[in-house]
Design a protein around this motif. Structure first.
Motif, mmCIF file in Angstrom:
data_model
loop_
_atom_site.group_PDB
_atom_site.id
_atom_site.type_symbol
_atom_site.label_atom_id
_atom_site.label_comp_id
_atom_site.label_asym_id
_atom_site.label_seq_id
_atom_site.Cartn_x
_atom_site.Cartn_y
_atom_site.Cartn_z
ATOM 1 N N ARG A 95 8.716 -2.638 2.940
ATOM 2 C CA ARG A 95 9.189 -4.002 3.217
ATOM 3 C C ARG A 95 9.553 -4.193 4.694
ATOM 4 O O ARG A 95 10.598 -4.725 5.020
ATOM 5 C CB ARG A 95 10.400 -4.340 2.343
ATOM 6 N N ASP A 123 2.839 -2.160 -6.737
ATOM 7 C CA ASP A 123 4.275 -2.122 -6.974
ATOM 8 C C ASP A 123 4.504 -2.070 -8.471
ATOM 9 O O ASP A 123 3.902 -2.827 -9.224
ATOM 10 C CB ASP A 123 4.964 -3.370 -6.402
ATOM 11 N N LYS A 169 7.936 -8.769 -9.107
ATOM 12 C CA LYS A 169 8.499 -9.479 -7.967
ATOM 13 C C LYS A 169 9.486 -10.535 -8.439
ATOM 14 O O LYS A 169 9.295 -11.143 -9.498
ATOM 15 C CB LYS A 169 7.377 -10.143 -7.150
ATOM 16 N N SER A 170 10.527 -10.726 -7.629
ATOM 17 C CA SER A 170 11.512 -11.752 -7.968
ATOM 18 C C SER A 170 10.915 -13.129 -7.671
ATOM 19 O O SER A 170 9.864 -13.257 -7.034
ATOM 20 C CB SER A 170 12.787 -11.551 -7.150
ATOM 21 N N GLU A 172 12.002 -15.378 -5.628
ATOM 22 C CA GLU A 172 11.967 -15.612 -4.178
ATOM 23 C C GLU A 172 10.780 -14.898 -3.521
ATOM 24 O O GLU A 172 10.130 -15.445 -2.638
ATOM 25 C CB GLU A 172 13.284 -15.138 -3.523
ATOM 26 N N GLU A 173 10.501 -13.660 -3.957
ATOM 27 C CA GLU A 173 9.385 -12.919 -3.393
ATOM 28 C C GLU A 173 8.048 -13.585 -3.724
ATOM 29 O O GLU A 173 7.141 -13.601 -2.900
ATOM 30 C CB GLU A 173 9.389 -11.473 -3.911
ATOM 31 N N ARG A 174 7.934 -14.111 -4.929
ATOM 32 C CA ARG A 174 6.693 -14.798 -5.302
ATOM 33 C C ARG A 174 6.522 -16.078 -4.483
ATOM 34 O O ARG A 174 5.426 -16.422 -4.076
ATOM 35 C CB ARG A 174 6.693 -15.127 -6.793
ATOM 36 N N GLY A 217 6.949 -14.608 -0.273
ATOM 37 C CA GLY A 217 6.169 -13.453 0.139
ATOM 38 C C GLY A 217 6.869 -12.597 1.175
ATOM 39 O O GLY A 217 8.017 -12.235 1.020
ATOM 40 N N ASP A 218 6.152 -12.275 2.276
ATOM 41 C CA ASP A 218 6.687 -11.416 3.336
ATOM 42 C C ASP A 218 7.609 -12.126 4.298
ATOM 43 O O ASP A 218 8.109 -11.523 5.247
ATOM 44 C CB ASP A 218 5.543 -10.765 4.125
ATOM 45 N N LEU A 258 10.521 -13.192 3.821
ATOM 46 C CA LEU A 258 11.933 -12.849 3.591
ATOM 47 C C LEU A 258 12.423 -11.802 4.542
ATOM 48 O O LEU A 258 11.876 -10.875 4.878
ATOM 49 C CB LEU A 258 12.155 -12.396 2.144
#
Length: 166
Positions: A19, A151, A155-156, A158-160, A163-164, A166
């Motif tokens: 990450r 992974d 994915k949470s 927010e991640e969906r 994405g990157d 965050l």
């Protein structure tokens, strides 16, 4: 024991499991670029025989096109090519003399036994195989380089959504 460090490009191919942020990725790329050895003297060492030199040139050409070899990799590739040359020589001798050879023991009895070079040939094959994986010369070692690791955790939300970023 910890895992071997991997170049940032390889980490990104495998899915950025650490990450890393864009800034961290750019920083690693700049450092790795400064540390990258030159590739202006990739030539077979003089101590290699003709068969090994020919194999060195063949593989080095392919690896240069993929940007996978540098000046510091010459000895490892030369060791592979030297083992390859010895392997070819063992194979030729075994083909000429046959898989089974006559052996006379201390009691003066003559028996057919497997050719002694079969053991040496197997050792050379193992040496070549281990060095070949270091350079990505086998299909499975190339597949490991190309295949991103998945992974295992979902994915949470927010991640969906982001994405990157965050």
């Amino acid at each position: 024991m910890g895992r071997k460090a991997q170049p940032i490009a390889l980490q990104l191919l495998k899915g950025n499991k650490n990450r890393l942020t864009k800034q961290e990725i750019e920083h690693r790329q700049s450092i790795e670029e400064k540390l990258k050895p030159k590739k202006d003297a990739v030539k077979p060492p003089v101590w290699l025989n003709d068969v090994a030199k020919k194999e060195f040139k063949r593989i080095a050409k392919e690896l240069m096109e993929l940007d996978l070899i540098t000046n510091v990799d010459i000895n490892a590739l030369a060791a592979y090519c030297d083992a390859y040359s010895d392997y070819v020589e063992c194979t030729k001798i075994i083909q000429d003399e046959g898989l089974m050879v006559e052996y006379t023991n201390k009691a003066a009895e003559t028996n057919k036994v497997p050719h002694p070079l079969l053991t040496k040939k197997k050792q050379l094959h193992e040496q070549m195989k281990s060095l070949a994986t270091e350079f990505g010369l086998t299909p499975s070692s190339r597949a490991k380089l190309a295949m991103p690791k998945l992974d295992e955790k979902p994915k949470s939300e927010e991640e969906r959504m982001f994405g990157d970023a965050l």
